[in-house]
Write a protein that holds these residues in place. Structure first.
Motif, short mmCIF file in Angstrom:
data_model
loop_
_atom_site.label_atom_id
_atom_site.label_comp_id
_atom_site.label_asym_id
_atom_site.label_seq_id
_atom_site.Cartn_x
_atom_site.Cartn_y
_atom_site.Cartn_z
N ARG A 29 0.85 -1.19 0.05
CA ARG A 29 0.05 -0.21 0.07
C ARG A 29 0.62 1.32 0.07
O ARG A 29 0.60 2.16 -0.80
N GLU A 31 3.98 1.56 -1.16
CA GLU A 31 4.65 1.70 -2.14
C GLU A 31 3.77 2.09 -3.24
O GLU A 31 4.43 3.11 -4.33
N ILE A 32 2.45 1.75 -3.56
CA ILE A 32 1.68 2.23 -4.33
C ILE A 32 1.27 3.66 -4.12
O ILE A 32 1.36 4.68 -5.10
N TRP A 56 -8.31 5.94 -5.42
CA TRP A 56 -7.08 5.50 -4.81
C TRP A 56 -7.24 5.31 -3.16
O TRP A 56 -7.17 4.45 -2.40
N SER A 60 -7.03 2.23 -1.09
CA SER A 60 -5.85 2.39 0.19
C SER A 60 -6.52 1.88 1.37
O SER A 60 -5.92 1.28 2.43
#
Length: 277
Positions: A29, A31-32, A56, A60
């Motif tokens: 999560r 890293e995204i 997002w 998340s």
């Protein structure tokens, strides 16, 4: 390893896997999130705005919830293991009073605190590192038992020869641990190795890492308690005769099979040693 209907090793592995995946979910999560933030100047327009500020954040939160659920399940399984270990009823043999615990005659004695309250059994996670890199002076932390003399010898070896301690400890396929100690043969006087096998369960009042969790020191401590008793893990034996503890030279011999050099350097010698760190 099974007892009272539970395969301890399998459940421990499941708890460990859940914890690993829960942590991986959180890392993924993050890293995204970093990737999306790095694209703010490259991706513009209505679609970008909708994804970054609406879609997002929702995804998340879902990943956060999933990670928390996985970690919660791992914690629940770990607590169930500890409770099962602590309350597992012994299997009677031929109607007699002899009992067995993890295949070992007689249940371990996990010791008591100053109020006379018994410490609980605590499972050692199968992923607990026991290689030389994990064996450090800083990882030796005394618990509630009066075994500073043993931990002093163990800490000294951890600082000077961690590979020796690592080589003398192994995790067996059935989930138990075997630690090698040494003892003089009463007939010949020769120092001989003594392999002590314990179940992956230690006292909640015992030594561990800085946070109080079981580590390689906990395994050595439990094995030494069994070494002293001769038949079972009894933490009360760690306190020594009359609860006065002991001297490091005794466990040093048990740990290495060698007699340590004992001497007093005097005030000047101590001063010099302190200067040199």
């Amino acid at each position: 390893m099974e007892f009272s209907g539970m395969d301890l090793t399998a459940v421990q592995k499941a708890a460990s896997d859940l914890k690993t995946q829960g942590n991986k979910t959180s890392v993924l999560r993050d890293e995204i999130d970093k990737l999306i933030k790095s694209m703010e100047d490259l991706w513009v327009g209505a679609d970008a705005k909708d994804f970054v500020y609406s879609r997002w954040p929702k995804e998340s939160r879902k990943m956060t919830t999933l990670g928390e659920k996985l970690l919660g399940l791992a914690d629940k399984l770990t607590r169930q293991i500890n409770d099962q270990v602590a309350t597992s009823s012994a299997t009677s043999l031929d109607g007699g009073n002899e009992s067995w615990f993890f295949g070992m005659r007689n249940a371990p004695d996990y010791g008591e605190n100053d109020k006379g309250e018994a410490y609980k059994a605590e499972a050692v996670p199968p992923e607990t590192p026991i290689d030389a890199s994990a064996i450090t002076l800083e990882s030796v932390n005394q618990g509630s038992f009066g075994d500073c003399y043993f931990l002093a010898a163990l800490a000294g070896l951890a600082e000077s020869d961690p590979e020796f301690l690592a080589n003398n400890m192994q995790l067996n396929p059935d989930g138990t641990y075997t630690v090698r100690f040494y003892r003089a043969n009463p007939e010949t006087g020769n120092i001989e190795p003594v392999d002590i096998t314990i179940d992956p369960v230690v006292s909640s009042g015992g030594a561990g890492d800085a946070s109080g969790n079981p580590n390689w020191v906990s395994i050595y401590e439990a094995a030494y308690a069994k070494y002293l008793d001769g038949s079972q893990v009894d933490y009360d034996d760690l306190d020594g005769p009359l609860n006065l503890g002991g001297l490091p030279r005794t466990p040093y011999l048990a740990l290495t099979g060698a007699n340590p050099e004992v001497g007093y350097p005097g005030i000047d010698g101590l001063t010099e040693m302190l200067k040199n760190g």
